[in-house]
Motif scaffolding. Structure first.
Motif, PDB file in Angstrom:
ATOM      1  N   VAL A 130      44.275  85.399  34.821  1.00  0.00           N
ATOM      2  CA  VAL A 130      44.010  84.494  33.711  1.00  0.00           C
ATOM      3  C   VAL A 130      45.207  84.450  32.765  1.00  0.00           C
ATOM      4  O   VAL A 130      46.071  85.316  32.789  1.00  0.00           O
ATOM      5  CB  VAL A 130      42.740  84.917  32.939  1.00  0.00           C
ATOM      6  CG1 VAL A 130      41.532  84.891  33.846  1.00  0.00           C
ATOM      7  CG2 VAL A 130      42.908  86.285  32.297  1.00  0.00           C
ATOM      8  N   LEU A 132      44.830  83.075  28.923  1.00  0.00           N
ATOM      9  CA  LEU A 132      44.144  83.463  27.700  1.00  0.00           C
ATOM     10  C   LEU A 132      43.027  84.455  28.015  1.00  0.00           C
ATOM     11  O   LEU A 132      42.803  85.411  27.298  1.00  0.00           O
ATOM     12  CB  LEU A 132      43.577  82.203  27.043  1.00  0.00           C
ATOM     13  CG  LEU A 132      42.828  82.326  25.749  1.00  0.00           C
ATOM     14  CD1 LEU A 132      43.754  82.810  24.653  1.00  0.00           C
ATOM     15  CD2 LEU A 132      42.236  80.977  25.361  1.00  0.00           C
ATOM     16  N   ASP A 137      39.576  80.001  29.355  1.00  0.00           N
ATOM     17  CA  ASP A 137      40.731  80.018  30.254  1.00  0.00           C
ATOM     18  C   ASP A 137      40.608  78.946  31.331  1.00  0.00           C
ATOM     19  O   ASP A 137      39.526  78.699  31.859  1.00  0.00           O
ATOM     20  CB  ASP A 137      40.849  81.393  30.918  1.00  0.00           C
ATOM     21  CG  ASP A 137      42.196  81.570  31.568  1.00  0.00           C
ATOM     22  OD1 ASP A 137      43.115  82.016  30.867  1.00  0.00           O
ATOM     23  OD2 ASP A 137      42.343  81.218  32.762  1.00  0.00           O
ATOM     24  N   LYS A 172      35.896  87.180  26.432  1.00  0.00           N
ATOM     25  CA  LYS A 172      36.298  87.436  27.819  1.00  0.00           C
ATOM     26  C   LYS A 172      35.081  87.540  28.729  1.00  0.00           C
ATOM     27  O   LYS A 172      35.115  87.127  29.882  1.00  0.00           O
ATOM     28  CB  LYS A 172      37.179  88.672  27.895  1.00  0.00           C
ATOM     29  CG  LYS A 172      38.519  88.430  27.205  1.00  0.00           C
ATOM     30  CD  LYS A 172      39.565  89.391  27.623  1.00  0.00           C
ATOM     31  CE  LYS A 172      40.859  89.084  26.894  1.00  0.00           C
ATOM     32  NZ  LYS A 172      41.896  88.588  27.752  1.00  0.00           N
TER      33      LYS A 172
END
Length: 199
Positions: A130, A132, A137, A172
């Motif tokens: 990834v 970001l 993302d 995330k």
């Protein structure tokens, strides 16, 4: 005369103090940058190991990494090796209408080029690093993300992901979806707790 001398001493003192503060901030920034480079190198090596394992098992594997060091071509590794500059330019030209229509960022455009290159190369397994990270993302557009891996979560991309480890971990964790398996590298207790709650 004495007042001028005292003023000069004060200016010199403040200048030295300011210079010391600047040196300290620069040293901290260099240390942070060195740590980020070390973590990036570790993460990149883990991705390359996954790619080599897949290749050894006879699986046609593609690897997408970010950032690149010297050339944008480094970001897209096909079963035969890095994408050629001519092939990447061709893909980017063909994807321009899409990029303009959807106002894609450079990262999003290169991600789309990687997905297209993988499809054209008959890639069976795509290992995607990834940019970001998290729900925002560009790599999350891949329709078949069966295994998700979380590297150690730190205070990166705070402008987009949030000011705390917990906020960043929550962003995330936005990549988690039903049917996917998730693995995690070492985490702070704060990050681990958020990941556990959202899994």
């Amino acid at each position: 005369m004495i007042a001028s001398a005292l003023y000069l001493v004060r200016v010199q003192y403040e200048s030295r103090r300011l210079y010391a503060d600047i040196e300290k901030a620069q040293a901290e920034a260099r240390a942070h940058e060195a740590e980020n480079e070390r973590l990036l190198a570790e993460r990149r090596e883990r991705l390359r190991v996954l790619e080599r394992i897949a290749a050894a098992a006879g699986i046609r594997c593609g690897l997408y990494t970010s950032p690149h060091l010297l050339s944008w071509c480094e970001r897209i590794r096909l079963p035969e090796g890095l994408i050629s500059e001519a092939a990447l330019q061709h893909l980017l030209r063909n994807l321009q209408p899409l990029a303009l229509r959807h106002d894609l960022t450079p990262f999003e455009l290169v991600t789309a080029a990687a997905m297209q290159a993988f499809a054209e190369a008959g890639v069976e397994l795509a290992v995607l690093e990834v940019g970001l990270g998290g729900r925002l993302d560009a790599t999350t557009v891949h329709p078949d993300r069966q295994v998700l891996a979380f590297a150690s979560i730190g205070l990166d991309h705070t402008e987009q992901l949030g000011p705390t480890i917990a906020a960043i971990a929550a962003e995330k964790a936005g990549v988690l979806h039903p049917g996917a398996s998730a693995v995690s590298g070492p985490q702070t207790e704060e990050a681990a707790e958020v990941l556990r709650q959202l899994a």
